[in-house]
Structure formats: structure tokens, C-alpha cells
Design a protein around this motif. Structure first.
Motif, PDB file in Angstrom:
ATOM      1  N   ARG A  70     -31.061  22.258  -0.793  1.00 36.10           N
ATOM      2  CA  ARG A  70     -32.429  22.550  -0.384  1.00 36.10           C
ATOM      3  C   ARG A  70     -33.225  21.255  -0.479  1.00 36.10           C
ATOM      4  O   ARG A  70     -32.884  20.355  -1.253  1.00 36.10           O
ATOM      5  N   ARG A 109     -35.612  26.606   6.703  1.00 31.47           N
ATOM      6  CA  ARG A 109     -36.577  27.705   6.657  1.00 31.47           C
ATOM      7  C   ARG A 109     -37.377  27.615   5.361  1.00 31.47           C
ATOM      8  O   ARG A 109     -36.912  27.078   4.355  1.00 31.47           O
ATOM      9  N   ASP A 111     -39.409  30.303   3.056  1.00 32.27           N
ATOM     10  CA  ASP A 111     -39.676  31.735   2.865  1.00 32.27           C
ATOM     11  C   ASP A 111     -39.279  32.521   4.101  1.00 32.27           C
ATOM     12  O   ASP A 111     -39.947  33.474   4.509  1.00 32.27           O
ATOM     13  N   GLY A 112     -38.192  32.071   4.738  1.00 32.08           N
ATOM     14  CA  GLY A 112     -37.655  32.750   5.901  1.00 32.08           C
ATOM     15  C   GLY A 112     -38.287  32.359   7.217  1.00 32.08           C
ATOM     16  O   GLY A 112     -37.842  32.804   8.283  1.00 32.08           O
ATOM     17  N   LYS A 113     -39.303  31.500   7.199  1.00 31.01           N
ATOM     18  CA  LYS A 113     -40.000  31.110   8.422  1.00 31.01           C
ATOM     19  C   LYS A 113     -39.702  29.658   8.766  1.00 31.01           C
ATOM     20  O   LYS A 113     -39.334  28.856   7.914  1.00 31.01           O
ATOM     21  N   SER A 126     -37.602  23.894   0.509  1.00 32.79           N
ATOM     22  CA  SER A 126     -37.068  24.697   1.607  1.00 32.79           C
ATOM     23  C   SER A 126     -36.199  25.811   1.041  1.00 32.79           C
ATOM     24  O   SER A 126     -35.795  25.786  -0.128  1.00 32.79           O
ATOM     25  N   ASP A 127     -35.908  26.807   1.877  1.00 34.18           N
ATOM     26  CA  ASP A 127     -34.926  27.809   1.487  1.00 34.18           C
ATOM     27  C   ASP A 127     -33.552  27.145   1.372  1.00 34.18           C
ATOM     28  O   ASP A 127     -33.274  26.148   2.057  1.00 34.18           O
TER      29      ASP A 127
END
Length: 410
Positions: A70, A109, A111-113, A126-127
């Protein structure tokens, strides 16, 4: 029948240690690469519009392997939110080129975005990405800016970054990209490992940052140490991250915040940190008399303050179970910027005597002994001098990296 049942059970019995090992494994995130971020000044500031609505590709080199990774983004110096429209990560075959392996490009991504807004003064992870990472390979991180970002930077990257207008997150070549030798908004790369690991943070000034090293050559003393650790099968789990800043001092801010001011963020907060190598003090010694001479009492008081700063760093690190390795201050007589005299040299000797005194640090690396000229010990050895009587050459950095006993990290 009993014999047949025992035979059928044998494969399960053979597998049980592996199953037990898998159950006992607790993956942990550790720092594999880092750069100290701060507000750039002078010629390190990019002209207005340089990064506006552009994609910036930056190359970093993790010092230890991991199963996932990450990325740590930073808006430390920003007074306004930083908007990242997107980011990606890929493997880079050549650190001196913007080209990446197209098959390895992975969108990041948050938080998934795809996009993220980082608050002023904050960092953002980052994720996690399922991208097995090998020690010492080149990893490209691409950032797509929305609008013009305020500049948070590490000017002394010794690595080239590339930028183009528009969205080039999935562009393997970035043909026609412009370049500069700085990192922006990129403060770390973490890897997740199952195997236990140790993290060494190098806290220092331009000698740790690598002034005099080869651009894209990865030949700072920390790079050489990383190579030696990876060449030793027993110590490949030891990471080394470089938190040097050019012009850094223990006591006062310079091009960036002082070592005492940034200790918590740049060092103690690094995930998995177990050791610190502290090479600071040469700029404190040099700036004391750069503008004008001072009294002998002022020299003595200054040395005492430098020693006090060392004590503070050791105490704060020990409170978190972190060992601190002191590195002696290297000679700088002959440098035109600091024009050190006999009294400055006496200050350096006093500081080094304290560093070498058993019990003050957990261990000592004697960079002074490694790099000084035997004929003129107040100066750098000519073969190790990049030419300014202050910074080592690549040969000098190699000698420094080779001088560190790897057993210090056991």
C-alpha cells in the motif's frame, strides 16, 4: 484395517505442521521505502502549473519483499485539501525511464474509490494491493492530480520523475513526458509480510539523503546497506528506509524541520521500526560560525545542546522499544560553505567522543574513521570526497554502507 487407516491418515499428519504454521502466521505491515516530505523552497519549488491536471510518475525501490503493498501519500505542507483524481502502481524495468511493464499496472483505490481528498497537513494510505513485491525492484507510483496541488515534496530524490498533461495512469510509455529530479506527495511504501521483519530508519541530513550520489543509481550508503542485507540469507527480512533531508539539523529548522521536530512523524511512526541509525550534527556544527565567529563559551554550549538532542532522540526511541545506533560526524574542514577552523574541528571531536562513549547509544558506527583522510584527519579522504570537502562520492557512500556490521540488526 488398522494399517490401512494409519496409511490414509499419513498425508494429513504430514500436512499438519504446514497448517499449524499458516494458522500461527499474523501478517503485519512494515515500511519498505520512505521519503521525508516537507514544503520545498528556492529552486526546489516547481513553477506554477507544472503539476496542474497532470499525471506524475515516480520510481521508488522497496528494501524488503512483501505479499501485498500500500502507498502512503502526503499533503503535509498543504494549507488546502489535496485532490488526487486517481493513482496506479506498476513495475518499472528501468529506474531512469518512465516506461513500466504494461501487464503489471494496477489501479490504486482509496476506501474502494478511485479518487481521494487528503486534508491539509495529513497523510493517506491507499487500499492494499495484491501485488507481491520483491526487495530492490523498481516500483512506479503514478498520481493523477485534479487541479493544481500545493507542493509537498522531497527535493533530494536522486531519482527522476515524469509528468504529462491529462490521465496517463494506464499509459505504459508516457511518451514525451517532461521530467525533474524530485518526489512529490509520496511519503512511503509499505508491504505486508507473514515472516517477522525488522525495520531500520536512517535519520540524517544530506549525507544520508545522498548528495553526491548518482541520479537513478541507487548508490547512497543506505542503498548499499540494503543490498548487503538482501545478499545475506539470514537478514533478508531487515528493511532500511531513508529519512534524510538535505541541510537537516538536530536543533534548528533548515530546508526542512529539525530532527527533533520530525522525529515522531518520520521515524517513530514508521510501521515496524526496530532500529534507528542517527547521522546528524554536521550542519549544526557548521552553521554555528558560518556568519561570524562566536566565543569559546558559545562553542561549548552548542556542543552541549547537540549532545542533549542525541539524548532526547535516544530516550524517545527507547520508550518505544527502538534501538538507536549512533554514527560519528564526518570531517568537513576545507568546505567553502562552512569554512571550518580548528575550533569547529574541536567541537566535532567533542561530539564524536560522546557518541563513541559506551552506553550513550545502543551501538556505534564510526563513519568518521571510515571516511577521514589518514594524513589529514580533519578532512575527507580524497577518494571519498565528491569535491566539496563535505559530501561523499559514490565510492565514499559504498565504504560507509560496507562499514556497518549487519549483526547490529540481529
Amino acid at each position: 484395517m488398522m494399517t490401512r487407516l494409519a496409511w490414509l491418515a499419513l498425508p494429513l499428519a504430514m500436512l499438519s505442521p504446514t497448517i499449524a504454521q499458516a494458522k500461527s502466521c499474523q501478517p503485519a505491515w512494515i515500511a519498505a521505502w520512505a521519503s521525508a516530505q516537507y514544503k520545498p523552497v528556492g529552486d526546489a519549488v516547481l513553477p506554477p502549473g507544472t503539476l496542474a491536471d497532470r499525471t506524475l510518475r515516480q520510481i521508488v525501490r522497496p528494501s524488503v519483499s512483501g505479499d501485498r503493498l500500500r502507498v502512503h501519500f502526503s499533503n503535509l505542507a498543504g494549507a488546502q485539501p489535496l485532490t488526487i483524481a486517481g493513482a496506479s502502481i506498476a513495475r518499472a524495468p528501468n529506474p531512469a525511464s518512465a516506461r513500466v511493464d504494461p501487464a503489471s499496472i494496477i489501479p490504486l483505490r482509496f476506501d474502494g474509490k478511485a479518487d481521494v481528498i487528503i486534508p491539509p497537513g495529513a497523510d493517506y494510505l491507499s487500499d492494499p494491493v495484491a501485488m507481491p513485491t520483491h526487495a530492490l525492484e523498481n516500483i512506479a507510483v503514478s498520481i493523477r492530480y485534479r487541479g493544481e496541488p500545493e507542493q509537498t515534496s522531497h527535493p533530494g530524490s536522486r531519482a527522476t520523475s515524469w509528468h504529462l498533461p491529462g490521465d496517463h495512469l494506464a499509459d505504459a510509455a508516457m511518451t514525451g513526458a517532461e521530467s525533474f529530479d524530485h518526489w512529490f506527495h509520496l511519503s512511503g511504501l509499505e508491504v505486508e509480510r507473514c515472516a517477522p521483519a525488522r525495520v531500520v530508519v536512517a535519520l540524517g541530513d544530506s549525507i544520508t539523503d545522498g548528495r553526491g550520489a548518482t541520479t537513478n543509481g541507487n548508490d547512497r550508503w543506505t542503498d548499499r546497506l540494503a543490498e548487503r542485507l538482501q545478499a545475506d540469507p539470514k537478514r533478508r527480512t531487515v528493511a532500511i528506509v531513508n529519512q534524510g533531508i538535505g541541510g537537516n539539523r538536530l536543533l534548528n529548522d533548515g530546508l526542512g524541520p529539525s530532527a527533533l521536530a520530525r522525529l515522531d512523524r518520520d521515524v517513530l511512526a514508521q510501521p515496524g521500526v526496530t532500529h534507528i541509525i542517527l547521522l546528524e550534527g554536521i550542519n549544526d556544527l557548521g552553521t554555528l560560525t558560518r556568519e561570524a565567529p562566536v566565543s569559546r563559551d558559545a562553542h561549548e554550549a552548542h556542543v552541549a545542546r547537540i549532545v542533549g538532542a542525541y539524548r532526547q532522540i535516544v530516550a524517545r526511541a527507547h520508550a518505544k522499544g527502538i534501538k538507536v545506533i549512533g554514527a560519528t560526524v564526518m570531517p568537513f574542514v576545507g568546505n567553502d560553505y562552512y569554512h571550518a577552523n580548528a575550533q569547529n574541528e574541536a567541537d566535532r571531536q567533542a561530539v564524536n567522543a560522546w557518541i563513541r562513549q559506551p552506553g550513550n547509544f545502543d551501538a556505534v558506527v564510526d563513519f568518521d574513521a571510515v571516511t577521514r583522510d589518514p594524513a589529514r584527519p580533519d578532512r575527507l579522504r580524497p577518494a571519498y570526497d565528491v569535491g566539496d570537502a563535505l559530501h561523499p562520492s559514490p565510492a565514499g557512500y559504498k565504504a560507509m554502507g560496507d562499514a556497518i556490521p549487519l549483526s547490529l540488526f540481529d
